[in-house]
Design an enzyme around this catalytic site. Structure first.
Site, PDB file in Angstrom:
ATOM      1  N   HIS A  41      48.708  66.735 118.607  1.00 57.96           N
ATOM      2  CA  HIS A  41      47.861  66.188 117.555  1.00 57.96           C
ATOM      3  C   HIS A  41      47.001  67.259 116.886  1.00 57.96           C
ATOM      4  O   HIS A  41      46.139  66.937 116.070  1.00 57.96           O
ATOM      5  CB  HIS A  41      46.971  65.079 118.115  1.00 57.96           C
ATOM      6  CG  HIS A  41      47.731  63.829 118.421  1.00 57.96           C
ATOM      7  ND1 HIS A  41      48.670  63.762 119.428  1.00 57.96           N
ATOM      8  CD2 HIS A  41      47.716  62.609 117.850  1.00 57.96           C
ATOM      9  CE1 HIS A  41      49.186  62.554 119.463  1.00 57.96           C
ATOM     10  NE2 HIS A  41      48.627  61.835 118.516  1.00 57.96           N
ATOM     11  N   ASP A  68      40.747  59.532 127.249  1.00 61.80           N
ATOM     12  CA  ASP A  68      41.469  59.396 125.979  1.00 61.80           C
ATOM     13  C   ASP A  68      42.886  58.984 126.321  1.00 61.80           C
ATOM     14  O   ASP A  68      43.670  59.792 126.811  1.00 61.80           O
ATOM     15  CB  ASP A  68      41.436  60.735 125.231  1.00 61.80           C
ATOM     16  CG  ASP A  68      42.201  60.700 123.911  1.00 61.80           C
ATOM     17  OD1 ASP A  68      42.686  59.618 123.514  1.00 61.80           O
ATOM     18  OD2 ASP A  68      42.309  61.766 123.267  1.00 61.80           O
ATOM     19  N   MET A  69      43.203  57.725 126.087  1.00 60.64           N
ATOM     20  CA  MET A  69      44.515  57.254 126.536  1.00 60.64           C
ATOM     21  C   MET A  69      45.161  56.318 125.527  1.00 60.64           C
ATOM     22  O   MET A  69      44.486  55.566 124.817  1.00 60.64           O
ATOM     23  CB  MET A  69      44.395  56.537 127.878  1.00 60.64           C
ATOM     24  CG  MET A  69      43.625  55.241 127.848  1.00 60.64           C
ATOM     25  SD  MET A  69      43.576  54.467 129.484  1.00 60.64           S
ATOM     26  CE  MET A  69      43.228  52.767 129.025  1.00 60.64           C
ATOM     27  N   GLY A  78      38.710  64.435 131.424  1.00 62.59           N
ATOM     28  CA  GLY A  78      38.050  65.476 130.647  1.00 62.59           C
ATOM     29  C   GLY A  78      37.918  66.794 131.379  1.00 62.59           C
ATOM     30  O   GLY A  78      37.700  67.836 130.740  1.00 62.59           O
TER      31      GLY A  78
END
Length: 333
Positions: free
Chosen positions: A45, A175-176, A305
């Site tokens: 990304h 973040d999934m 994280g």
């Protein structure tokens, strides 16, 4: 794999963005968000997604001159229209506004409609945590996840981000996606010629597989928690569409090159609202300390994280890995 410095990566991205007519200040932030994403190891990304981002600008799907604007408000709750502007800039601004509202009300909620792909969702979790706030955000997507028990995609693989701040930047950031592996992760494994570490979806014969290419071909990634992930994907889409007044997944084109008009939600909670910032930091640290006492045969348990921080440090010291063909493509933009 080629490695380049953060500065070189940022400069190349910035020059490409300036060539689109994006204002210098906004181009700088956009380049930073892309560069930070690759710096932190989410290559799918970051740089790898940049050529598609530029193509959508050239085709007029992304309007570089459009800015997200508030269209309705009620105390700590606001509804914004992204006006099809750059998705990462819209998302950054909306999380920024949620943080501002949380400082006034204790909590801030921004529902955003009519926006584009936000790139790495974790960026806005880190943004909230760096501001000392708990952050929660999610987006809907085009239909690319079959409901549990079905074979055709009707749900979005809607990313969910939850972030909690800790001292010295050791923030906890989850973040999934709603699938065991996001499509970006599948592409990364395929490009490296690697199998997935665990089964990640179905092949064309309906068999579970670790082959990322087979899952991409079938378009049947495995939802997290099986039916539970399927249900969560549905509810995230519904909440984003209802609160923003924007599109739900079934109204978004299924073509990834035309994916636009998305709905997103950004929440921020001000931990200093009750004057307990130091206590909150101690509580967060104790939770992580207890987690890491779990037995793992000599290796410590990682919190969400933690690996990002390690990757960030390594990439800043050694250079950021870039896929040579993509790097050359971006340098020519």
């Amino acid at each position: 794999m080629l490695r380049v410095s953060y500065r070189e990566l940022y400069d190349v991205l910035l020059q490409a963005l300036l060539g689109t007519g994006l204002e210098p200040e906004r181009a700088a932030l956009c380049a930073q968000l892309f560069a930070d994403t690759s710096r932190d190891g989410v290559y799918s990304h970051g740089l790898n997604r940049f050529p598609r981002f530029m193509q959508m600008i050239r085709r007029g799907i992304i309007d570089v001159h459009a800015r997200a604007v508030c269209v309705a408000s009620h105390g700590a709750i606001e509804r914004w229209d992204g006006q099809r502007g750059p998705g990462n800039l819209n998302a950054y601004r909306c999380m920024e506004r949620a943080i501002e509202l949380s400082r006034e009300y204790g909590v801030g909620s921004i529902a955003l409609k009519n926006t584009n792909h936000w790139m790495r969702g974790g960026s806005y979790g880190w943004q909230a945590a760096e501001a000392g706030a708990i952050g929660i955000c999610w987006t809907n997507t085009m239909p690319n996840l079959p409901p549990w028990g079905a074979s055709d995609p009707r749900l979005g693989n809607n990313p969910l981000v939850i972030a909690a701040p800790r001292p010295q930047g050791r923030h906890v950031v989850l973040d999934m996606a709603m699938s065991q592996f996001s499509y970006g992760a599948l592409a990364s494994y395929r490009m490296r010629g690697e199998q997935l570490p665990v089964v990640g979806g179905f092949d064309l014969d309906g068999q579970l597989t670790r082959d990322p290419s087979a899952i991409e071909d079938s378009a049947r990634p495995l939802p997290i928690g099986f039916w539970k992930g399927s249900g969560l994907a549905l509810m995230l889409d519904m909440m984003a569409a209802l609160l923003s007044g924007g599109h739900a997944t079934h109204q978004v084109t299924a073509n990834p090159d035309d994916e636009t008009g998305l709905s997103q939600l950004f929440l921020a909670f001000n931990l200093s609202a009750f004057g307990e910032t130091d206590l909150a930091a101690r509580v967060a640290d104790r939770i992580i300390e207890d987690l890491q006492r779990a037995s793992t045969e000599g290796e410590s348990v990682r919190y969400p994280g933690e690996r990002t921080l390690e990757t960030r440090q390594r990439n800043l010291e050694e250079g950021i890995p870039v896929e040579p063909s993509i790097w050359q493509e971006v340098r020519r933009l």
